[in-house]
Design a protein around this motif. Sequence first.
Motif, short mmCIF file in Angstrom:
data_model
loop_
_atom_site.label_atom_id
_atom_site.label_comp_id
_atom_site.label_asym_id
_atom_site.label_seq_id
_atom_site.Cartn_x
_atom_site.Cartn_y
_atom_site.Cartn_z
N UNK A 45 0.82 -1.20 0.00
CA UNK A 45 0.00 0.00 0.00
C UNK A 45 0.86 1.26 0.00
N UNK A 46 1.90 1.28 0.86
CA UNK A 46 2.78 2.45 0.90
C UNK A 46 3.46 2.67 -0.45
N UNK A 47 3.93 1.58 -1.02
CA UNK A 47 4.62 1.68 -2.30
C UNK A 47 3.69 2.22 -3.39
N UNK A 48 2.46 1.76 -3.40
CA UNK A 48 1.50 2.25 -4.40
C UNK A 48 1.22 3.74 -4.23
N UNK A 49 1.30 4.20 -2.99
CA UNK A 49 1.03 5.62 -2.70
C UNK A 49 2.25 6.49 -3.02
N UNK A 50 3.42 6.04 -2.64
CA UNK A 50 4.63 6.87 -2.68
C UNK A 50 5.33 6.84 -4.04
N UNK A 51 5.49 5.68 -4.62
CA UNK A 51 6.33 5.55 -5.81
C UNK A 51 5.87 6.36 -7.02
#
Length: 148
Positions: A1-7
């Motif tokens: 989830x974090x990766x989908x938001x940040x990247x």
Amino acid sequence: RRLRRVLPVVEAIARAFPEVPVGVDTRRSAVALAALDRGATITNDVSGGAHDPAMLGALADDPRQRGVVLMHMRGTPATMTGLASYDDVVAEVASELNARVDAAAAAGVAPWRVVVDPGLGFAKNTAHNVALLRALPELKTALGGLPL
């Protein structure tokens, strides 16, 4: 989830503004590495590398030797407010940050890559923040002259 938001954000900013350094705030090595792969030039670990045991080693192994910000914080974002107790906030923050700088060096992070952040507002109240701001020159000296 974090990766989908940040990247996607890191990648878009790095692509649109290649001359601008892009930093990512994270306590997780997987997020840091993925962001570096997508164009981030600085990793700001709000735990100073303490939250994720793999973080400092992962940053040390960065082939491009990009910047590392080690921030002071006690506990976690969920527990830090209850840990805002100091006898001498400047001396204690300096000591705790020096321990994180030493841990980074032991992991292989070159000192020239390190910036230290006293973590205003993270396990600190207003009086602590003001004391740290007033003592920035003293804090910098206590941290061996590393950039703040």
